[in-house]
Design a protein around this motif. Sequence first.
Motif, mmCIF file in Angstrom:
data_model
loop_
_atom_site.group_PDB
_atom_site.id
_atom_site.type_symbol
_atom_site.label_atom_id
_atom_site.label_comp_id
_atom_site.label_asym_id
_atom_site.label_seq_id
_atom_site.Cartn_x
_atom_site.Cartn_y
_atom_site.Cartn_z
ATOM 1 N N ARG A 1 0.844 -1.183 0.000
ATOM 2 C CA ARG A 1 0.000 0.000 0.000
ATOM 3 C C ARG A 1 0.880 1.233 0.000
ATOM 4 O O ARG A 1 1.923 1.278 0.656
ATOM 5 C CB ARG A 1 -0.903 0.004 1.233
ATOM 6 N N PRO A 2 0.451 2.293 -0.709
ATOM 7 C CA PRO A 2 1.245 3.517 -0.692
ATOM 8 C C PRO A 2 1.295 4.103 0.704
ATOM 9 O O PRO A 2 0.269 4.247 1.345
ATOM 10 C CB PRO A 2 0.493 4.457 -1.653
ATOM 11 N N PRO A 3 2.476 4.411 1.207
ATOM 12 C CA PRO A 3 2.577 5.023 2.525
ATOM 13 C C PRO A 3 2.256 6.500 2.470
ATOM 14 O O PRO A 3 2.058 7.060 1.402
ATOM 15 C CB PRO A 3 4.058 4.807 2.894
ATOM 16 N N ALA A 4 2.239 7.122 3.595
ATOM 17 C CA ALA A 4 2.030 8.569 3.620
ATOM 18 C C ALA A 4 3.197 9.256 2.959
ATOM 19 O O ALA A 4 4.299 8.740 2.900
ATOM 20 C CB ALA A 4 1.917 9.040 5.068
ATOM 21 N N PRO B 1 14.896 -1.106 -8.576
ATOM 22 C CA PRO B 1 15.401 -0.247 -7.503
ATOM 23 C C PRO B 1 14.338 0.060 -6.441
ATOM 24 O O PRO B 1 14.663 0.176 -5.254
ATOM 25 C CB PRO B 1 15.841 1.021 -8.248
ATOM 26 N N LEU B 2 13.073 0.179 -6.855
ATOM 27 C CA LEU B 2 12.006 0.438 -5.892
ATOM 28 C C LEU B 2 11.817 -0.766 -4.962
ATOM 29 O O LEU B 2 11.634 -0.615 -3.750
ATOM 30 C CB LEU B 2 10.702 0.743 -6.628
ATOM 31 N N ARG B 3 11.841 -1.963 -5.535
ATOM 32 C CA ARG B 3 11.701 -3.183 -4.724
ATOM 33 C C ARG B 3 12.825 -3.286 -3.699
ATOM 34 O O ARG B 3 12.602 -3.601 -2.525
ATOM 35 C CB ARG B 3 11.701 -4.422 -5.627
ATOM 36 N N LEU B 4 14.047 -2.996 -4.153
ATOM 37 C CA LEU B 4 15.196 -3.114 -3.258
ATOM 38 C C LEU B 4 15.194 -2.026 -2.190
ATOM 39 O O LEU B 4 15.642 -2.253 -1.063
ATOM 40 C CB LEU B 4 16.486 -3.076 -4.071
ATOM 41 N N ALA B 5 14.682 -0.841 -2.540
ATOM 42 C CA ALA B 5 14.560 0.213 -1.534
ATOM 43 C C ALA B 5 13.599 -0.239 -0.435
ATOM 44 O O ALA B 5 13.853 -0.014 0.764
ATOM 45 C CB ALA B 5 14.069 1.507 -2.180
ATOM 46 N N GLY C 1 12.768 -2.064 5.011
ATOM 47 C CA GLY C 1 12.017 -2.973 5.859
ATOM 48 C C GLY C 1 10.530 -2.724 5.846
ATOM 49 O O GLY C 1 9.775 -3.301 6.639
ATOM 50 N N HIS C 2 10.077 -1.865 4.932
ATOM 51 C CA HIS C 2 8.635 -1.617 4.765
ATOM 52 C C HIS C 2 8.415 -1.083 3.355
ATOM 53 O O HIS C 2 9.373 -0.826 2.612
ATOM 54 C CB HIS C 2 8.115 -0.618 5.810
ATOM 55 N N ASP C 3 7.160 -0.921 2.979
ATOM 56 C CA ASP C 3 6.839 -0.510 1.616
ATOM 57 C C ASP C 3 6.917 1.007 1.461
ATOM 58 O O ASP C 3 5.901 1.713 1.504
ATOM 59 C CB ASP C 3 5.452 -1.017 1.203
#
Length: 365
Positions: A19-22, A75-79, A84-86
């Motif tokens: 889910r998109p975070p704040a 790169p987004l997946r690895l970030a 440790g979170h999405d």
Amino acid sequence: MSISKAEAGEVALRTGRGRPPASGVVSPGSAVRRRDGEPRVGDGARNRAMADITSVGFLLVPAFSMIAFSSAIEPLRLANRIEGHDAFSWRVLSADGRPVAASNGVEVAVDGSFADLAGVTAAVVCSGIDVQNHDHREAIARLRTVASRGVPVGAVCTGTYVLAKAGLLDDHRCTIHWENQDALREQFPEIDLTDELFEIDRTRFTCAGGTAAIDMMLALIARRLGQEVASGVTDQLIHHRMRDGDERQRMELRSRLGVAHPKLINVVAEMERCIEQPLSCVDLAEGAGLSTRQLERLFRKYIGQVPTRYYLGLRLARARQLLLQTSMPILSIGLACGFVSASHFSKCYSEHFDRTPSQERRAQR
């Protein structure tokens, strides 16, 4: 070959979604800056929009470049993994919501259609070969809508063509794969096209494709999560270093030619620069401080061709790119590549490629 949604995770195309975070906080030094180091006046909101990218919509165009797409999403997946979170989420979209095939023939399952861009904080067009041959009306309409709301819009590889066609690159620097630069300049002479690895200009971001997408996304990750996270992603990718946007796209000429002779390299660079108005052998030789006979000997020794033949090959290769990538009239292409008439262009092209310019264009359809 088709990849299901479950299988896609195995090839790391969809790992790490959430889910998109704040919206994040802009870290010190994350503001977009000019090349001279000065911030753009009045662009505070735009800078924040670039630093607040959390949810990305990837718009896949048929025959998109798989390496450019993977280089943008990984790169987004690895970030996320490092954090440790999405910190980032994404949606993969196609025009009709059905799987779409990359240029290598692999089909990728998608999350929905271009109509499902609502809620994203950035949209990225992914395309590849023959981008000009596809219908982009739906993508253009959706991109214009999200851009009008201040959402950052980007592109990898030839996706820059779609943004240019949508009028979204007016007054913005942009770049595209080196092979497509001349075609884009011919079709959109008003845009500020550079030959750099990637460009981030306010709420527009584009890259040359291939692994250049990694460097562009690393720059965006650094803006949101900081340099330490971006460096960690770089290490995970075994990318060795984060390249700057203004680095060259292509190998140095000496590496491409396999030649180290400085005068020969200077002459070839001049040939590549002067395609529309070819220089004579006399002019090329004088510019390099050589006699025409010395120049011919250098070309025969290191390249295996006389200078005129090599130069003609460069001009014809440029002409072929324009034939395949644009709808320019054949005569205009010939003139843009230094040929004085349509008949002369057709004769040289036929002898080199064993087909006429008209046959080349028809074969593409």
